[in-house]
Enzyme design. Sequence first.
Site, short mmCIF file in Angstrom:
data_model
loop_
_atom_site.label_atom_id
_atom_site.label_comp_id
_atom_site.label_asym_id
_atom_site.label_seq_id
_atom_site.Cartn_x
_atom_site.Cartn_y
_atom_site.Cartn_z
N GLN A 37 0.81 -1.22 0.00
CA GLN A 37 0.00 0.00 0.00
C GLN A 37 0.85 1.28 0.00
O GLN A 37 0.42 2.32 -0.45
CB GLN A 37 -0.95 0.01 1.20
CG GLN A 37 -0.23 0.06 2.55
CD GLN A 37 -1.18 0.09 3.73
OE1 GLN A 37 -2.38 0.23 3.56
NE2 GLN A 37 -0.64 -0.02 4.92
N SER A 46 5.57 -1.16 10.36
CA SER A 46 6.46 -1.29 11.51
C SER A 46 7.93 -1.44 11.11
O SER A 46 8.82 -0.92 11.79
CB SER A 46 6.06 -2.50 12.37
OG SER A 46 4.73 -2.37 12.80
N HIS A 226 4.77 2.06 20.87
CA HIS A 226 5.89 1.81 21.77
C HIS A 226 6.86 2.96 21.55
O HIS A 226 7.13 3.35 20.41
CB HIS A 226 6.48 0.44 21.39
CG HIS A 226 7.92 0.27 21.68
ND1 HIS A 226 8.42 0.30 22.95
CD2 HIS A 226 8.99 0.07 20.86
CE1 HIS A 226 9.74 0.11 22.89
NE2 HIS A 226 10.09 -0.03 21.64
N TYR A 260 15.69 -0.50 26.62
CA TYR A 260 16.79 -1.06 25.82
C TYR A 260 17.48 0.06 25.05
O TYR A 260 16.92 1.15 24.86
CB TYR A 260 16.29 -2.16 24.88
CG TYR A 260 15.33 -1.71 23.82
CD1 TYR A 260 15.78 -1.10 22.65
CD2 TYR A 260 13.95 -1.90 23.97
CE1 TYR A 260 14.88 -0.68 21.67
CE2 TYR A 260 13.06 -1.50 23.00
CZ TYR A 260 13.53 -0.89 21.85
OH TYR A 260 12.65 -0.47 20.88
N ASP A 552 -0.85 -36.38 19.46
CA ASP A 552 -1.22 -37.74 19.86
C ASP A 552 -2.65 -37.65 20.37
O ASP A 552 -3.01 -36.72 21.09
CB ASP A 552 -0.27 -38.34 20.90
CG ASP A 552 -0.32 -37.65 22.24
OD1 ASP A 552 -0.67 -36.45 22.31
OD2 ASP A 552 0.00 -38.30 23.25
#
Length: 829
Positions: A37, A46, A226, A260, A552
């Site tokens: 887009q 992002s 963020h 960070y 299983d």
Amino acid sequence: MANTSAKVVIIGAGIVGVNVADELQSRGWTDITIVEQGPLAMPGGSTSHAPGLVFQTNPSKNMSLFAKYTVEKMLSLTKDGVPCFNQVGGLEIATTPARLEDLKRRYGYAKSWGIPAELISAEACLEAYPLLNKELVLGGLKTPTDGLALAASAVQALIEKTRAAGAVYMESTPVTGIEKLNGRVTGVITPDTTIAANIVISCAGFWGVEIGKMVGLPVPLLPMAHQYVKTTTVSSQVGKNELPNGATLPILRYQDQDLYYREHGSQYGIGYYGHRPLPFSAASLPATSKDVSEHDMPSRLEFTKEDFDSAWQLSQELLPALKDAEIADGFNGIFSFTPDGGPLVGQAPNLDGFYVAEAVWVTHSAGVARALAEVLTTGHSSIDLADCELCRFEDVQLTSSYVSETSQQNFVEVYDILHPLQPKDSPRNLRVSPFYVRQKELGAFFLEGGAWERPYWFEENRKLLDELPDEWKPVDRDDWSARYYSPIAAAEAWKTRTSVAMYDMTPLRRLEVSGPGAATLLDRLTTGSVTRKPGAITYTLLLNDNGGVRSDITVARLEDELYQVGVNGPVDTAYFTREARIQSKLEPCKFVQIRDVTGGTCCVGLWGPKARDVISLATTDDFSDKALKYFRVKRANIAGVPVVAMRLSYVGELGWEIYASADNGVRLWDALWKAGQSHGIIAGGRSAFNALRLEKGFRSWGADMTTEHDPFEAGLDFAVKADKKPHVGQAALQGRSKDTCTRRLRCLTVDDGKSMAMGKEPVFVNGEAAGYVTSAAFGYTIRKPIIYAYLPAAVEDGAGVEVEYFGKRIAATVTPEPVYDPTMARLRG
Ligand code: FFO
């Protein structure tokens, strides 16, 4: 699954989309169109603002392996002569004693998953990172192969590479709809054209929710902002890094304060997870314009300085060199968060040919893309995808309120020290069994699983601790393994082995498989003899076409055209549903229907040496061994409640799983409870349950085996019938045997009789990390901890090995399994 090329349309040219195109091309697929887009030079999702820090170590094996591959691949890419990965290494520091302990646990994960790492002292942290405030740091975890991905450059490099190999890119082209016919995707609609496709892969990132809506597919992710800032020049760093975004110091994590750091030349980049959650809806964002720029893109929202103030102060304390700098540029960048923190990968359960690879961070991008490309081109991926599967959620977990609340909580907890058993505080009580009221009365301690409230033990049983014989007395545990644990579990295990207990098995997912094609479907998808006459139950495996164990299950034939199948979760349901749909379409006379009956029914496991005495007081139906043998099923009537009784037991005792419709649940519970009083019946919880099943050597899918293991490695070859009609995975097992395995699931007992493990710890053979723990529990019956682990096949019974738990080595012995009732005398009694 076809191996030949398909006509593929990929939605989104972010780091995931272009990697998927590349991974498909490298496997021979040629007809690939990528629709974006935004402008290709900077699409504006992002990826365009991702800070690029790649820390590989993760509690999840597959996430770690995805990250490892992303590093390898990024290292091989260059853009304008500059490598797309700067391997500066990673450093996680501890500033609290709890974090220092947790880094030891993370060091264990690194060893388990084969990522080089080192636990280092405070002094060594300062040596590796001289800018740190030595007053604060207690120690660190150093990972030399971590580093910085240049995500936007990698996208450009991959666009060039895939274009040269024939991929077609359409930029500034929003997707407005998806075309489908008869349950299959057929094309992607854009304002100017409809592009025909037989495979569509949505790599739309946080716009994935909106793309999903076009096909009625809930995509459980929440776009959230963020904060990330760049400082002005930090004077101590001037001249140290050559490139504008160059870095030489390791990427740094300060998890105690949700922060960070990385270098951008002489500036600093700081990311912060400590602020309030800032959720968004992609639909509320403006359409992407043709001129996206670094500062003007839809995924980059206005900085909210007030949310960053404390982070800035904390950062200057940790890195005093920042005191002469200022915040030059900050923004709130949108990323995808999910209810359990994992990415969303896989085929839409409701639309064949429509795939999703979203909520994938740059860190895992190439790894996820490779796995998806493997699935598309060969039918299976070499790294298990179950905890990334798009369809791993229960229906109640797909509602927007659930996705919003849990994804926000995930954001808040992203750097928290989380115990493996730690449940969500909210939302809770989403699914409760009909026995819930009784369990409350008995003082149940509940944890959550699959959105169900599940009792772990019952306070009512505390009084039994006084009666416990010495050889059953629980031993003390360390603080970590004592969380979400009570010694009451020992008393519940004792009662189950020596008397009788009731377990709530309601959350065990079950499917009704019915119709003229039911036997054909089950025969084709499983390894066992599932076409025996009604009354038979088969424990059997679902394999992928590489022979890997995808589940299983138990298959109980109730009638010629009616089965009840006990499965492991929503991924199994989606698999059966898809295969049934395909079979019914191809062969209408072999029509088969799958109905999830879990919520509408309930189940009590009535188990223990006195189980038959109890049931005979509640029913006039015959529950003798002759009337209902081991692994047989029948309908019966217990105190006026119509039930289906299955003679099997995951805890390894005489007894039955007793199923009834949910509305009759309380009546069933009360009747059994009343009948059990004279025999001292108790309710047992999952804490004891999990220990008992491990004593019996019963595997738990997802932990003890996944698609990465074949039945021989997992010790489940007894469930593969040799002379069976062709079934999925059969061909792949040709030529394999116990003798050809290089690793096998083994049972260990802990030598000191008390040291616990929790799962995923590394195991050392002759001092070398050689495997990892899959399950662990205290074996009350043998009064020793039991650990299951994958080990090299050459390791023999009786061998001494070591398990590393929080940096300490626990001595354990490889032991023949099962450690309880190897002759099955209990179960067959
Ligand atoms: N279905 C039911 N009804 N009950 C269960 O506990 C479970 N499971 C999963 C999923 N489906 C279920 C399957 N795991 C055995 C072992 C593992 C199981 C279920 C049953 C078991 O009894 N194994 C015997 C089989 C003997 C035989 O084949 O005759 C054994 O290995 O000795 C719960 O997680």
